[in-house]
Design a protein around this motif. Structure first.
Motif, PDB file in Angstrom:
ATOM      1  N   ILE A  39       0.820  -1.209   0.000  1.00 51.23           N
ATOM      2  CA  ILE A  39       0.000   0.000   0.000  1.00 51.23           C
ATOM      3  C   ILE A  39       0.854   1.260   0.000  1.00 51.23           C
ATOM      4  O   ILE A  39       0.519   2.253  -0.627  1.00 51.23           O
ATOM      5  CB  ILE A  39      -0.950  -0.015   1.224  1.00 51.23           C
ATOM      6  CG1 ILE A  39      -1.905  -1.204   1.106  1.00 51.23           C
ATOM      7  CG2 ILE A  39      -1.710   1.293   1.353  1.00 51.23           C
ATOM      8  CD1 ILE A  39      -2.731  -1.453   2.343  1.00 51.23           C
ATOM      9  N   SER A  40       1.992   1.210   0.697  1.00 52.41           N
ATOM     10  CA  SER A  40       2.874   2.370   0.799  1.00 52.41           C
ATOM     11  C   SER A  40       4.291   1.955   0.424  1.00 52.41           C
ATOM     12  O   SER A  40       4.783   0.923   0.858  1.00 52.41           O
ATOM     13  CB  SER A  40       2.845   2.918   2.231  1.00 52.41           C
ATOM     14  OG  SER A  40       3.650   4.053   2.344  1.00 52.41           O
ATOM     15  N   SER A  41       4.950   2.785  -0.390  1.00 46.39           N
ATOM     16  CA  SER A  41       6.276   2.426  -0.873  1.00 46.39           C
ATOM     17  C   SER A  41       7.398   2.981  -0.019  1.00 46.39           C
ATOM     18  O   SER A  41       8.442   2.353   0.123  1.00 46.39           O
ATOM     19  CB  SER A  41       6.451   2.915  -2.311  1.00 46.39           C
ATOM     20  OG  SER A  41       6.258   4.313  -2.373  1.00 46.39           O
ATOM     21  N   VAL A  42       7.208   4.145   0.553  1.00 51.08           N
ATOM     22  CA  VAL A  42       8.241   4.782   1.362  1.00 51.08           C
ATOM     23  C   VAL A  42       7.575   5.710   2.365  1.00 51.08           C
ATOM     24  O   VAL A  42       6.463   6.189   2.143  1.00 51.08           O
ATOM     25  CB  VAL A  42       9.267   5.533   0.482  1.00 51.08           C
ATOM     26  CG1 VAL A  42       8.677   6.765  -0.160  1.00 51.08           C
ATOM     27  CG2 VAL A  42      10.524   5.880   1.261  1.00 51.08           C
ATOM     28  N   MET A  43       8.253   5.945   3.468  1.00 49.71           N
ATOM     29  CA  MET A  43       7.740   6.798   4.519  1.00 49.71           C
ATOM     30  C   MET A  43       8.755   7.900   4.800  1.00 49.71           C
ATOM     31  O   MET A  43       9.957   7.652   4.766  1.00 49.71           O
ATOM     32  CB  MET A  43       7.527   5.959   5.784  1.00 49.71           C
ATOM     33  CG  MET A  43       7.098   6.737   7.011  1.00 49.71           C
ATOM     34  SD  MET A  43       8.406   7.636   7.858  1.00 49.71           S
ATOM     35  CE  MET A  43       9.163   6.388   8.801  1.00 49.71           C
ATOM     36  N   VAL A  44       8.255   9.097   5.058  1.00 51.88           N
ATOM     37  CA  VAL A  44       9.094  10.185   5.561  1.00 51.88           C
ATOM     38  C   VAL A  44       8.430  10.727   6.816  1.00 51.88           C
ATOM     39  O   VAL A  44       7.213  10.616   6.991  1.00 51.88           O
ATOM     40  CB  VAL A  44       9.315  11.325   4.532  1.00 51.88           C
ATOM     41  CG1 VAL A  44      10.089  10.825   3.323  1.00 51.88           C
ATOM     42  CG2 VAL A  44       8.011  11.953   4.132  1.00 51.88           C
ATOM     43  N   GLY A  45       9.235  11.302   7.675  1.00 54.94           N
ATOM     44  CA  GLY A  45       8.683  11.824   8.910  1.00 54.94           C
ATOM     45  C   GLY A  45       9.489  12.972   9.450  1.00 54.94           C
ATOM     46  O   GLY A  45      10.639  13.195   9.048  1.00 54.94           O
ATOM     47  N   ALA A  46       8.885  13.699  10.351  1.00 53.60           N
ATOM     48  CA  ALA A  46       9.539  14.795  11.060  1.00 53.60           C
ATOM     49  C   ALA A  46       9.274  14.598  12.542  1.00 53.60           C
ATOM     50  O   ALA A  46       8.195  14.156  12.933  1.00 53.60           O
ATOM     51  CB  ALA A  46       8.993  16.136  10.593  1.00 53.60           C
ATOM     52  N   ASP A  47      10.267  14.912  13.370  1.00 53.10           N
ATOM     53  CA  ASP A  47      10.158  14.758  14.810  1.00 53.10           C
ATOM     54  C   ASP A  47      10.480  16.076  15.490  1.00 53.10           C
ATOM     55  O   ASP A  47      11.375  16.807  15.059  1.00 53.10           O
ATOM     56  CB  ASP A  47      11.158  13.715  15.332  1.00 53.10           C
ATOM     57  CG  ASP A  47      10.945  12.345  14.732  1.00 53.10           C
ATOM     58  OD1 ASP A  47       9.779  11.928  14.659  1.00 53.10           O
ATOM     59  OD2 ASP A  47      11.943  11.703  14.346  1.00 53.10           O
ATOM     60  N   ALA A  48       9.785  16.369  16.578  1.00 51.70           N
ATOM     61  CA  ALA A  48      10.084  17.523  17.428  1.00 51.70           C
ATOM     62  C   ALA A  48       9.811  17.120  18.863  1.00 51.70           C
ATOM     63  O   ALA A  48       8.836  16.420  19.146  1.00 51.70           O
ATOM     64  CB  ALA A  48       9.219  18.722  17.040  1.00 51.70           C
ATOM     65  N   GLY A  49      10.683  17.555  19.760  1.00 59.68           N
ATOM     66  CA  GLY A  49      10.479  17.197  21.158  1.00 59.68           C
ATOM     67  C   GLY A  49      11.433  17.920  22.067  1.00 59.68           C
ATOM     68  O   GLY A  49      12.281  18.709  21.629  1.00 59.68           O
ATOM     69  N   TYR A  50      11.294  17.646  23.346  1.00 66.34           N
ATOM     70  CA  TYR A  50      12.188  18.222  24.345  1.00 66.34           C
ATOM     71  C   TYR A  50      12.606  17.114  25.297  1.00 66.34           C
ATOM     72  O   TYR A  50      11.775  16.334  25.763  1.00 66.34           O
ATOM     73  CB  TYR A  50      11.515  19.346  25.133  1.00 66.34           C
ATOM     74  CG  TYR A  50      12.514  20.135  25.938  1.00 66.34           C
ATOM     75  CD1 TYR A  50      13.171  21.219  25.373  1.00 66.34           C
ATOM     76  CD2 TYR A  50      12.836  19.768  27.236  1.00 66.34           C
ATOM     77  CE1 TYR A  50      14.115  21.929  26.094  1.00 66.34           C
ATOM     78  CE2 TYR A  50      13.781  20.465  27.961  1.00 66.34           C
ATOM     79  CZ  TYR A  50      14.415  21.540  27.380  1.00 66.34           C
ATOM     80  OH  TYR A  50      15.364  22.242  28.090  1.00 66.34           O
ATOM     81  N   MET A  51      13.914  17.050  25.579  1.00 64.20           N
ATOM     82  CA  MET A  51      14.465  16.046  26.480  1.00 64.20           C
ATOM     83  C   MET A  51      15.025  16.726  27.725  1.00 64.20           C
ATOM     84  O   MET A  51      15.658  17.780  27.635  1.00 64.20           O
ATOM     85  CB  MET A  51      15.588  15.272  25.794  1.00 64.20           C
ATOM     86  CG  MET A  51      15.168  14.519  24.559  1.00 64.20           C
ATOM     87  SD  MET A  51      14.137  13.112  24.879  1.00 64.20           S
ATOM     88  CE  MET A  51      15.353  11.943  25.390  1.00 64.20           C
ATOM     89  N   PHE A  52      14.790  16.095  28.877  1.00 62.76           N
ATOM     90  CA  PHE A  52      15.329  16.526  30.152  1.00 62.76           C
ATOM     91  C   PHE A  52      16.358  15.495  30.596  1.00 62.76           C
ATOM     92  O   PHE A  52      16.096  14.296  30.513  1.00 62.76           O
ATOM     93  CB  PHE A  52      14.228  16.610  31.216  1.00 62.76           C
ATOM     94  CG  PHE A  52      13.134  17.569  30.869  1.00 62.76           C
ATOM     95  CD1 PHE A  52      13.241  18.911  31.209  1.00 62.76           C
ATOM     96  CD2 PHE A  52      11.998  17.137  30.208  1.00 62.76           C
ATOM     97  CE1 PHE A  52      12.230  19.799  30.892  1.00 62.76           C
ATOM     98  CE2 PHE A  52      10.978  18.017  29.895  1.00 62.76           C
ATOM     99  CZ  PHE A  52      11.100  19.351  30.233  1.00 62.76           C
ATOM    100  N   ALA A  53      17.514  15.944  31.087  1.00 61.48           N
ATOM    101  CA  ALA A  53      18.512  15.029  31.615  1.00 61.48           C
ATOM    102  C   ALA A  53      18.080  14.607  33.013  1.00 61.48           C
ATOM    103  O   ALA A  53      17.881  15.439  33.888  1.00 61.48           O
ATOM    104  CB  ALA A  53      19.883  15.700  31.656  1.00 61.48           C
ATOM    105  N   LEU A  54      17.909  13.307  33.228  1.00 62.78           N
ATOM    106  CA  LEU A  54      17.507  12.769  34.531  1.00 62.78           C
ATOM    107  C   LEU A  54      18.677  12.103  35.218  1.00 62.78           C
ATOM    108  O   LEU A  54      18.567  10.993  35.701  1.00 62.78           O
ATOM    109  CB  LEU A  54      16.383  11.740  34.370  1.00 62.78           C
ATOM    110  CG  LEU A  54      15.072  12.233  33.818  1.00 62.78           C
ATOM    111  CD1 LEU A  54      14.083  11.089  33.733  1.00 62.78           C
ATOM    112  CD2 LEU A  54      14.513  13.351  34.662  1.00 62.78           C
ATOM    113  N   GLY A  55      19.770  12.741  35.242  1.00 64.32           N
ATOM    114  CA  GLY A  55      20.968  12.146  35.814  1.00 64.32           C
ATOM    115  C   GLY A  55      22.070  12.189  34.788  1.00 64.32           C
ATOM    116  O   GLY A  55      22.056  12.993  33.865  1.00 64.32           O
ATOM    117  N   GLN A  56      22.989  11.290  34.969  1.00 62.12           N
ATOM    118  CA  GLN A  56      24.191  11.350  34.150  1.00 62.12           C
ATOM    119  C   GLN A  56      24.030  10.753  32.762  1.00 62.12           C
ATOM    120  O   GLN A  56      24.626  11.245  31.818  1.00 62.12           O
ATOM    121  CB  GLN A  56      25.326  10.662  34.882  1.00 62.12           C
ATOM    122  CG  GLN A  56      25.668  11.352  36.191  1.00 62.12           C
ATOM    123  CD  GLN A  56      26.766  10.628  36.933  1.00 62.12           C
ATOM    124  OE1 GLN A  56      27.265   9.599  36.488  1.00 62.12           O
ATOM    125  NE2 GLN A  56      27.152  11.169  38.064  1.00 62.12           N
TER     126      GLN A  56
END
Length: 172
Positions: A39-56
């Motif tokens: 049904i689908s030949s190829v996929m593209v995507g975009a990601d956005a987010g925020y990460m917090f450091a929870l230690g080392q």
């Protein structure tokens, strides 16, 4: 299982401080297989987010994005190309976790809900394990597997992506 996970996290936290924190933007491309292979030949995507450091060595945060599956079959009608299959689109919303066992290598997973935005697509449970490699101070290349559990089918892809961290800080 909880004991094993706890021991693993304690062990990894003593390995040095490699966690990254900040706003992240990325792009990815992938190949659908299994239920959506024809049904689908190829996929593209975009990601956005925020990460917090929870230690080392552990990061945790939220992410969203867009997953677009291009239709596989085209037919010619009166000299014009027409689409037989329709595009498949999702907007995932997930919690994300990364563990940095070394300064340039991470293991992670995104877990949440993918909302279907194309016709007839209700979305479903979203799972995306990720292996990342730092390519410079703030840029990561990654390999991932996306799985979205739909009613009676699964959207599954193998992906290659690039992720960049903005205003991040390395903790040491």
């Amino acid at each position: 299982m909880k004991k094993v996970l706890f021991i693993l996290l304690i062990t990894l936290s003593g390995m040095g401080a490699y966690a990254q924190e900040g706003f992240k933007l990325g792009i990815q491309a992938g190949l659908p297989y299994n239920d959506f292979n024809n049904i689908s030949s190829v996929m593209v995507g975009a990601d956005a987010g925020y990460m917090f450091a929870l230690g080392q060595v552990v990061d945790m945060g939220v992410m969203t994005g867009l997953v677009h599956g291009f239709p596989d079959s085209f037919v010619e009608s009166d000299g014009l190309l027409a689409v037989r299959n329709k595009a498949i689109d999702f907007v995932p919303l997930a919690l994300t976790t990364r563990i940095w066992p070394s300064q340039s290598f991470s293991l992670g997973v995104d877990v949440g809900q993918a909302f279907g935005v194309s016709d007839g697509n209700d979305g479903g449970f979203y799972l995306r394990p990720i292996i990342g490699f730092l390519f410079g101070t703030y840029t990561e290349i990654n390999l991932s597997h996306t799985s979205i559990k739909l009613d009676g089918a699964s959207w599954t892809t193998l992906n290659f992506g690039i992720l960049h961290t903005f205003k991040s800080k390395r903790t040491r």
